[in-house]
Enzyme design. Structure first.
Site, mmCIF file in Angstrom:
data_model
loop_
_atom_site.group_PDB
_atom_site.id
_atom_site.type_symbol
_atom_site.label_atom_id
_atom_site.label_comp_id
_atom_site.label_asym_id
_atom_site.label_seq_id
_atom_site.Cartn_x
_atom_site.Cartn_y
_atom_site.Cartn_z
ATOM 1 N N HIS A 153 0.856 -1.187 0.000
ATOM 2 C CA HIS A 153 0.000 0.000 0.000
ATOM 3 C C HIS A 153 0.890 1.234 0.000
ATOM 4 O O HIS A 153 2.035 1.186 0.457
ATOM 5 C CB HIS A 153 -0.887 0.030 1.246
ATOM 6 C CG HIS A 153 -1.912 -1.053 1.284
ATOM 7 N ND1 HIS A 153 -3.012 -1.073 0.451
ATOM 8 C CD2 HIS A 153 -1.997 -2.168 2.051
ATOM 9 C CE1 HIS A 153 -3.739 -2.143 0.708
ATOM 10 N NE2 HIS A 153 -3.144 -2.836 1.669
ATOM 11 N N CYS A 195 -0.323 2.313 -4.509
ATOM 12 C CA CYS A 195 -1.016 3.543 -4.882
ATOM 13 C C CYS A 195 -0.042 4.712 -4.766
ATOM 14 O O CYS A 195 0.819 4.732 -3.872
ATOM 15 C CB CYS A 195 -2.212 3.787 -3.966
ATOM 16 S SG CYS A 195 -3.529 2.572 -4.123
#
Length: 365
Positions: A153, A195
């Site tokens: 992430h 991301c």
């Protein structure tokens, strides 16, 4: 006379075949120096199954490519394979109905030792800075090749780790600069799935460091999970979580089937860019390149080896295309599904609730 010509032709073909085999063997040995690889799954918990699955699958590519465990360093929390929610205990898969990719994976830095501090120390080859783990570091020299793959992430300027502090772009770049100043590698390739992953290198990674970085997204967009419940292609019904990430499975599955002596990093970028951006138009990110892009002309083989079973595999030119406008017009595109990494946990919880409701309904009736 015809009989003589036939024998001579067969002899010539035999000699040419031997020449080709020897030439390929020489080519495989011309990469001087050692290949070093660092694999990082920067998350934990079963809902993040996909990150560890990606890393385990990448490891299998490396082993099939001829790399030794002593030169492969793996970071993963290791709480997935034997998790109570895993419908196949002791097994991790990276695609629907896929093979086990967990078997044989080294457990270098797991659990509380899977930290940003250890990751940076491993890159620098600094054993004294390590806290726990196997003690393996990138002990590379000026002729060596380094490949780093990180699945996780992220947000602007950072990616997470399961334990301790997160990894920030400024700290990563500082360590990469130190590695370069120490002249302890010839060239480096860094693949990053997260991301806003572009923000880890955008405006920070300079060409003179001789590092080629590829990220799953720009500095301002999500990357996407893949092989998720309810989307095509979908995992088996007893899996309630996504099995892979779109950028990651794109480069891994491409590497798995091709002759990487012939395929360059730039050609793989074209394949991955097309699959990540075009094949899933409603769920897509822009794969980015940073650093020394001249390195993209090199064969992938220089960094991760190649599976001899894929020798002589050839690809059509259009498979390497990275022209989005031309590909978007391709009307035969399948409608498929991916899930934003930010929504992947919610997606997991939603399907878990649905399964619990269905189970209770079956018990009542």
């Amino acid at each position: 006379m015809n009989h003589f010509i036939l024998i001579a032709s067969l002899l010539l073909l035999f000699l040419l075949n031997n020449f080709v085999v020897e030439a390929r063997q020489i080519a495989k040995s011309t990469t001087t120096g050692t290949r070093w690889v660092v694999l990082v799954a920067g998350s934990n918990y079963y809902e993040n199954y996909r990150h560890q699955a990606d890393v385990c699958h990448a490891y299998q590519i490396l082993k099939n490519g001829g790399l030794k465990d002593e030169n492969i360093i793996v970071f993963m929390y290791d709480d997935i394979a034997f998790n109570v929610q895993n419908p196949r205990p002791g097994i991790i898969i990276n695609k629907p109905y896929g093979p086990d990719v967990y078997n044989g994976v080294p457990k270098d830095y797991t659990g509380e030792n899977c930290t940003a501090n250890n990751f940076l120390a491993v890159i620098l080859g600094n054993r004294t800075a390590l806290t726990g783990g196997s003690g393996k570091v990138v002990n590379s020299g000026p002729n060596d090749y380094i490949f780093i793959y990180y699945a996780d992430h992220g947000s602007a300027g950072m990616v997470t780790m399961p334990t301790g502090d997160d990894l920030y772009a400024k700290d990563l770049i500082e360590v990469l600069k130190k590695k370069h100043e120490a002249k302890s590698y010839k060239s480096m390739v860094f693949y990053l799935e997260a991301c806003e992953s572009g923000s880890m290198f955008d405006g920070l990674l300079t060409e003179d460091m001789n590092i080629y970085a590829v990220t799953a997204s720009t500095p301002a967009e999500s990357s996407y999970a893949m092989y998720c419940p309810g989307h095509y292609p979908s995992p088996e019904d007893d899996f309630e979580t996504c099995l892979g990430d779109l950028f990651s499975i794109s480069w891994i599955e491409d590497s798995e089937k091709h002759d990487l002596q012939k395929e360059t990093l730039q050609q793989q970028h074209g394949v991955v860019r097309r699959r990540t951006l075009v094949d899933y138009l409603d769920f897509s990110s822009h794969v980015m390149q940073y650093g020394n892009k001249e390195l993209s002309k090199e064969p992938i083989f220089s960094y991760i080896g190649t599976n001899p079973d894929n020798d002589n595999f050839t690809m059509k030119a259009e498979e390497f295309s990275s022209n989005p406008s031309a590909e978007i017009a391709h009307s035969s595109r399948l409608t498929r599904g991916a899930v934003s990494q930010r929504d992947a946990q919610l997606h997991y919880l939603w399907h878990r609730v649905i399964q619990l409701i269905l189970s209770n309904y079956c018990l009542i009736n």
